[in-house]
Design a protein around this motif. Structure first.
Motif, PDB file in Angstrom:
ATOM      1  N   VAL A 288       0.840  -1.194   0.000  1.00 53.14           N
ATOM      2  CA  VAL A 288       0.000   0.000   0.000  1.00 53.14           C
ATOM      3  C   VAL A 288       0.879   1.249   0.000  1.00 53.14           C
ATOM      4  CG1 VAL A 288      -1.710   1.332   1.288  1.00 53.14           C
ATOM      5  CG2 VAL A 288      -1.887  -1.187   1.177  1.00 53.14           C
ATOM      6  N   ALA A 289       1.761   1.328   0.984  1.00 51.50           N
ATOM      7  CA  ALA A 289       2.635   2.492   1.109  1.00 51.50           C
ATOM      8  C   ALA A 289       3.778   2.162   2.047  1.00 51.50           C
ATOM      9  CB  ALA A 289       1.866   3.701   1.642  1.00 51.50           C
TER      10      ALA A 289
ATOM     11  N   GLY B 124      11.372   9.903   6.383  1.00 50.09           N
ATOM     12  CA  GLY B 124      10.096  10.439   5.937  1.00 50.09           C
ATOM     13  C   GLY B 124       9.822  10.341   4.455  1.00 50.09           C
ATOM     14  N   ARG B 125      10.676   9.671   3.722  1.00 50.97           N
ATOM     15  CA  ARG B 125      10.419   9.504   2.289  1.00 50.97           C
ATOM     16  C   ARG B 125       9.330   8.462   2.100  1.00 50.97           C
ATOM     17  NH1 ARG B 125      15.551   8.493  -1.353  1.00 50.97           N
ATOM     18  NH2 ARG B 125      15.944  10.567  -0.471  1.00 50.97           N
ATOM     19  N   THR B 126       8.339   8.796   1.294  1.00 54.04           N
ATOM     20  CA  THR B 126       7.190   7.918   1.129  1.00 54.04           C
ATOM     21  C   THR B 126       7.103   7.347  -0.273  1.00 54.04           C
ATOM     22  OG1 THR B 126       5.751   9.788   0.550  1.00 54.04           O
ATOM     23  CG2 THR B 126       5.846   9.145   2.870  1.00 54.04           C
ATOM     24  N   ASN B 127       6.407   6.226  -0.362  1.00 51.51           N
ATOM     25  CA  ASN B 127       6.159   5.588  -1.650  1.00 51.51           C
ATOM     26  C   ASN B 127       4.780   4.945  -1.581  1.00 51.51           C
ATOM     27  OD1 ASN B 127       7.190   4.729  -4.324  1.00 51.51           O
ATOM     28  ND2 ASN B 127       6.841   2.701  -3.470  1.00 51.51           N
ATOM     29  N   TYR B 128       3.992   5.128  -2.647  1.00 50.88           N
ATOM     30  CA  TYR B 128       2.626   4.632  -2.658  1.00 50.88           C
ATOM     31  C   TYR B 128       2.374   3.763  -3.883  1.00 50.88           C
ATOM     32  CZ  TYR B 128       1.610   8.318   0.757  1.00 50.88           C
ATOM     33  OH  TYR B 128       1.604   9.126   1.858  1.00 50.88           O
ATOM     34  N   ALA B 129       1.491   2.794  -3.700  1.00 53.39           N
ATOM     35  CA  ALA B 129       0.973   2.089  -4.857  1.00 53.39           C
ATOM     36  C   ALA B 129       0.109   3.055  -5.661  1.00 53.39           C
ATOM     37  CB  ALA B 129       0.131   0.894  -4.409  1.00 53.39           C
TER      38      ALA B 129
ATOM     39  N   GLY C 285      -3.093   9.848  -3.653  1.00 54.68           N
ATOM     40  CA  GLY C 285      -4.131  10.859  -3.566  1.00 54.68           C
ATOM     41  C   GLY C 285      -5.250  10.524  -2.599  1.00 54.68           C
ATOM     42  N   ARG C 286      -5.372   9.265  -2.212  1.00 52.95           N
ATOM     43  CA  ARG C 286      -6.416   8.869  -1.269  1.00 52.95           C
ATOM     44  C   ARG C 286      -5.843   8.465   0.090  1.00 52.95           C
ATOM     45  NH1 ARG C 286      -9.636   4.545  -2.031  1.00 52.95           N
ATOM     46  NH2 ARG C 286      -8.037   3.347  -3.161  1.00 52.95           N
ATOM     47  N   PHE C 287      -4.674   7.831   0.067  1.00 55.11           N
ATOM     48  CA  PHE C 287      -4.058   7.341   1.299  1.00 55.11           C
ATOM     49  C   PHE C 287      -2.823   8.171   1.621  1.00 55.11           C
ATOM     50  CE2 PHE C 287      -5.531   2.609   0.896  1.00 55.11           C
ATOM     51  CZ  PHE C 287      -6.842   3.041   0.809  1.00 55.11           C
TER      52      PHE C 287
END
Length: 121
Positions: free
Chosen positions: A48-49, A55-60, A65-67
């Protein structure tokens, strides 16, 4: 020992929001990346993420935009804010963490038990 405990799951209507939490505890010296994953019935587990200690993030793609993933390093806790939820978001959500334990040598991945999220009217 290292434990990860999730909370915040439940039943929500389509379009609603939930905030998941995952708290790490135990013989923790350091935590690198933390992440959320989910597994829907009959499907493979998917990412998911994730968020690094910096603090570097990565999202599916389907979650962008939603999570929103975030973390509190002092509390050893990672969060997942989920908005605009859809029925297809229904799954068991689990967190993991790349942890350096005082007792078990190099970094290794630990998993929580998971929390059920059901999106239904």
């Amino acid at each position: 020992q290292v434990q990860l405990v999730e909370s915040g799951g439940g039943l929500v209507q389509p379009g609603g929001s939930l905030r998941l939490s995952c708290a790490a505890s135990g013989t923790i010296a350091s935590i690198n990346t933390m992440g959320w994953y989910r597994q829907a019935p009959g499907k493979e587990r998917e990412s998911v993420a994730t968020i690094t200690s910096g603090g570097r993030t990565n999202y599916a793609d389907s979650m962008k935009g939603r999570f929103t993933i975030s973390r509190d390093n002092d509390k050893k806790t990672v969060y997942l804010q989920m908005n605009s939820l859809k029925p297809e978001d229904t799954a068991v959500y689990s967190c993991n963490a790349d942890v350096l334990s005082y007792r078990s040598g190099p970094y290794r991945i630990y998993w929580g038990q998971g929390t059920q999220v059901t999106v239904s009217s």
